[in-house]
Design an enzyme around this catalytic site. Structure first.
Site, PDB file in Angstrom:
ATOM      1  N   GLU A   1       8.986  17.785  14.651  1.00  0.00           N
ATOM      2  CA  GLU A   1       9.201  17.502  13.231  1.00  0.00           C
ATOM      3  C   GLU A   1       8.211  18.302  12.392  1.00  0.00           C
ATOM      4  O   GLU A   1       7.002  18.238  12.614  1.00  0.00           O
ATOM      5  CB  GLU A   1       9.028  16.005  12.952  1.00  0.00           C
ATOM      6  CG  GLU A   1       9.333  15.628  11.517  1.00  0.00           C
ATOM      7  CD  GLU A   1       9.148  14.146  11.239  1.00  0.00           C
ATOM      8  OE1 GLU A   1       9.926  13.595  10.451  1.00  0.00           O
ATOM      9  OE2 GLU A   1       8.215  13.550  11.803  1.00  0.00           O
TER      10      GLU A   1
ATOM     11  N   CYS B   1      13.304  12.558   5.345  1.00  0.00           N
ATOM     12  CA  CYS B   1      13.398  12.151   6.749  1.00  0.00           C
ATOM     13  C   CYS B   1      14.697  12.640   7.367  1.00  0.00           C
ATOM     14  O   CYS B   1      14.788  12.819   8.578  1.00  0.00           O
ATOM     15  CB  CYS B   1      13.338  10.622   6.861  1.00  0.00           C
ATOM     16  SG  CYS B   1      11.895   9.889   6.095  1.00  0.00           S
TER      17      CYS B   1
ATOM     18  N   GLU C   1      11.169   2.741   9.454  1.00  0.00           N
ATOM     19  CA  GLU C   1      11.949   3.978   9.498  1.00  0.00           C
ATOM     20  C   GLU C   1      10.933   5.098   9.597  1.00  0.00           C
ATOM     21  O   GLU C   1      10.032   5.209   8.767  1.00  0.00           O
ATOM     22  CB  GLU C   1      12.819   4.107   8.237  1.00  0.00           C
ATOM     23  CG  GLU C   1      13.840   5.239   8.332  1.00  0.00           C
ATOM     24  CD  GLU C   1      13.375   6.506   7.649  1.00  0.00           C
ATOM     25  OE1 GLU C   1      13.135   7.495   8.374  1.00  0.00           O
ATOM     26  OE2 GLU C   1      13.247   6.512   6.420  1.00  0.00           O
TER      27      GLU C   1
ATOM     28  N   GLY D   1       7.293   5.957   7.399  1.00  0.00           N
ATOM     29  CA  GLY D   1       6.242   6.949   7.601  1.00  0.00           C
ATOM     30  C   GLY D   1       6.409   7.634   8.945  1.00  0.00           C
ATOM     31  O   GLY D   1       7.507   7.669   9.501  1.00  0.00           O
ATOM     32  N   SER D   2       5.319   8.124   9.482  1.00  0.00           N
ATOM     33  CA  SER D   2       5.393   8.889  10.722  1.00  0.00           C
ATOM     34  C   SER D   2       5.565   7.985  11.931  1.00  0.00           C
ATOM     35  O   SER D   2       5.129   6.825  11.951  1.00  0.00           O
ATOM     36  CB  SER D   2       4.131   9.736  10.893  1.00  0.00           C
ATOM     37  OG  SER D   2       3.040   8.937  11.295  1.00  0.00           O
ATOM     38  N   THR D   3       6.167   8.541  12.969  1.00  0.00           N
ATOM     39  CA  THR D   3       6.369   7.808  14.217  1.00  0.00           C
ATOM     40  C   THR D   3       5.031   7.457  14.861  1.00  0.00           C
ATOM     41  O   THR D   3       4.850   6.349  15.374  1.00  0.00           O
ATOM     42  CB  THR D   3       7.217   8.648  15.190  1.00  0.00           C
ATOM     43  OG1 THR D   3       8.468   8.942  14.569  1.00  0.00           O
ATOM     44  CG2 THR D   3       7.470   7.911  16.487  1.00  0.00           C
ATOM     45  N   GLY D   4       4.082   8.384  14.819  1.00  0.00           N
ATOM     46  CA  GLY D   4       2.781   8.132  15.426  1.00  0.00           C
ATOM     47  C   GLY D   4       2.062   6.963  14.793  1.00  0.00           C
ATOM     48  O   GLY D   4       1.506   6.103  15.500  1.00  0.00           O
TER      49      GLY D   4
ATOM     50  N   LYS E   1       0.854  -1.192   0.000  1.00  0.00           N
ATOM     51  CA  LYS E   1       0.000   0.000   0.000  1.00  0.00           C
ATOM     52  C   LYS E   1       0.890   1.242   0.000  1.00  0.00           C
ATOM     53  O   LYS E   1       1.520   1.571   1.002  1.00  0.00           O
ATOM     54  CB  LYS E   1      -0.903   0.039   1.230  1.00  0.00           C
ATOM     55  CG  LYS E   1      -1.813   1.268   1.283  1.00  0.00           C
ATOM     56  CD  LYS E   1      -2.449   1.457   2.626  1.00  0.00           C
ATOM     57  CE  LYS E   1      -3.253   2.742   2.710  1.00  0.00           C
ATOM     58  NZ  LYS E   1      -2.612   3.957   2.197  1.00  0.00           N
TER      59      LYS E   1
END
Length: 542
Positions: A425, A327, A293, A265-268, A212
């Site tokens: 960020e 990133c 990552e 993608g994002s940490t969240g 995806k």
């Protein structure tokens, strides 16, 4: 049946073309962009090797030219996710048992197609889909993607060659099986190369994949998928789908055969996915591999002995190339008071020469940020500075979304090293500088290390080697990719394996053999040529 022990073709980094004025390569890319803009492309999902469409059409436009429709993709549903998983399961046995030389040939051929007859097309797709200038597209969609495909083949060959010792009369071997189940690749908008590598790395090792991509990158993701099919990838090995994240997760993370997540993608989002996987462990056949990552708040810290000119160039390139949407982009800098006037003068002078606009004008260094959501987030940070007593804008600060999502490269000077743009960020063309007293170098290193939850990239600028050593030690865990007298961006496959720890991910180093180890489940095999015929050991003869 071939009994050859195949020797992998010699691997080296793909040369990055520079697209100087008047060159043939430049004209080819511009012609390809014109062709893409002249048609409305219908972008299918690819499930079990077949093109699949739904009734829900989503228009696609370039971020720098939002009123021009490039085409559309169709939204995937939970039914499409289930179909993709079923296709991956059906393809698994034949794919995992295909000879490595045959699997490798597919990805090597794809790399040669990308750098050869499809070069202009891949560049044009990435330039239009992700608003990258030609040089950033060439680095990403051509050189890095080809490097991933080729070096991964070399790393896999090296892995298979690692075998245990054998005692007399015994033959020991280690089999590097794929994971038992399917892998889910969830990929970002900002790099076509990362989007291609995340499904391809597990697939090379014999896994089958449900992929995806980010909705903002679908236009170039289908180019990757089509090149893999052209190179001979069998149906069902990689299945490309476009559902909403929750729709995909609801099906995938509840399937007993879910075996691994390859994520950028994002940490969240990554934290949420990990939590979901953890809560579903009892449902899975095996413990899933989780490779990710994620975010970064990447730094440049300068010592008083640093070269001001080199530092200024590194800040400009490291912060503003591809609109800061890397990133690894430099987003916070710590500069000694004695050096700051010279650095500031050089940086601001260079920034006045930066042109911003469409990717079709090769004189533009800056293009658009990816979408309306990113534009709103980035400009929110910029507008908030005017209300702060702890920070001020010293360059840039303008923005407009009339024709595209354009944000002028912006430099903020913060009195407080913990001001929000030094800590959070932003993922846009915003650099925040904190100026410190020269004698506070040791203290500033501690601040750099403790300011953010991330640990992706960072750089130290100093001519004094003792300062380099001091910074390297103090910042040992602050960055997975650490640079000395260089900008903290531009990791090259095979040279600087990429990844960070802390809130920046699992540090499994894309572009290295370390990443490929995560997609195999080894089996030790011991064969005894002459087995014992008596249970008695010699010591029993006492």
């Amino acid at each position: 049946m071939s009994n050859a022990i195949h020797k992998i073709p010699t691997v080296s980094n793909e040369k990055v073309l520079d697209y100087r004025p008047g060159g043939k390569e430049k004209e080819e890319v511009l012609a390809e962009i014109a062709r893409l803009k002249s048609v409305k492309t219908a972008i299918p999902m690819i499930i079990d090797g077949k093109e699949v469409y739904s009734r829900t059409k989503i228009n696609v436009a370039a971020p720098h030219e939002i009123h021009h429709n490039l085409g559309y993709y169709t939204k995937g549903s939970t039914a499409h996710v289930k179909d993709a998983i079923a296709a991956a399961k059906r393809a698994k046995q034949d794919w995992m048992h295909m000879a490595f030389s045959d699997r490798a040939a597919i990805f090597l051929k794809a790399a040669d197609l990308i750098v050869g007859p499809r070069r202009a097309y891949f560049n044009a797709c990435t330039m239009m889909a992700q608003s990258k200038n030609i040089y950033q597209a060439e680095i990403d969609a051509i050189a890095e993607l080809a490097d991933f495909l080729r070096f991964n083949v070399q790393y896999a060959s090296d892995m298979y060659a690692q075998q245990p010792a054998s005692a007399p009369g015994i033959w020991n071997s280690l089999e590097y099986r794929p994971l038992e189940g399917f892998v889910f690749a969830l990929t970002p908008f900002n790099f076509t190369a990362i989007s291609g590598n995340l499904p391809c790395a597990p697939a090379l090792m014999g896994n089958t994949v449900v992929w995806k991509p980010s909705e903002s990158q679908i236009y170039s993701a289908i180019a990757v998928m089509n090149i893999l099919i052209e190179a001979g990838l069998p149906a069902g090995v990689i299945n490309l789908i476009y559902p909403d994240g929750p729709a995909a997760g609801k099906v995938i993370f509840n399937d007993k055969d879910f075996a691994g997540l390859h994520f950028t993608g994002s940490t969240g989002v990554f934290n949420s996915l990990w939590q979901t996987i953890g809560s579903n462990l009892s449902k899975y056949k095996s413990y899933p591999r989780i490779v990710g990552e994620t975010g970064g708040k990447d730094f440049v810290v300068a010592h008083s002995s640093a070269d001001a000119e080199q530092l200024a160039v590194a800040l400009l390139r490291g912060s503003f190339e591809y609109q800061g949407q890397k990133c690894s982009a430099a987003s916070r800098a710590y500069i000694p008071k004695s050096l700051w006037p010279d650095v500031k003068k050089r940086l601001l002078a260079d920034m006045k020469t930066l042109k911003m606009g469409s990717v079709e004008d090769f004189s533009n260094f800056i293009n658009a940020v990816i979408d309306a959501k990113a534009y709103k987030k980035i400009t929110g940070y910029i507008s908030a500075v005017s209300r702060s007593k702890d920070a001020k804008i010293i360059a840039g600060g303008n923005y407009s979304d009339k024709e595209g999502y354009f944000v002028q490269p912006t430099v903020i000077q913060a009195k407080d090293p913990m001001y929000r743009t030094m800590c959070e960020e932003i993922f846009g063309p915003v650099l925040t500088v904190h100026v410190y007293n020269d004698d506070k170098f040791a203290e500033i290193l501690q601040i750099v290390d403790s300011t953010s939850p991330y640990a992706l990239t960072g750089a130290i600028f100093a001519q004094d080697r003792a300062a380099v050593v001091e910074a390297s030690k103090a910042l040992e865990f602050a960055a997975g990719n650490f640079y000395i007298n260089d900008k903290p961006t531009g990791a090259v496959v095979g040279q600087q394996p990429f990844g960070g720890a802390r809130g920046s991910g699992t540090n499994d180093k894309a572009g290295s053999i370390l990443n490929l180890y995560r997609w195999v489940s080894p089996r030790t095999v011991k064969e005894n040529f002459v087995a014992p015929r008596d249970y008695r050991y010699p010591f029993l003869g006492e």
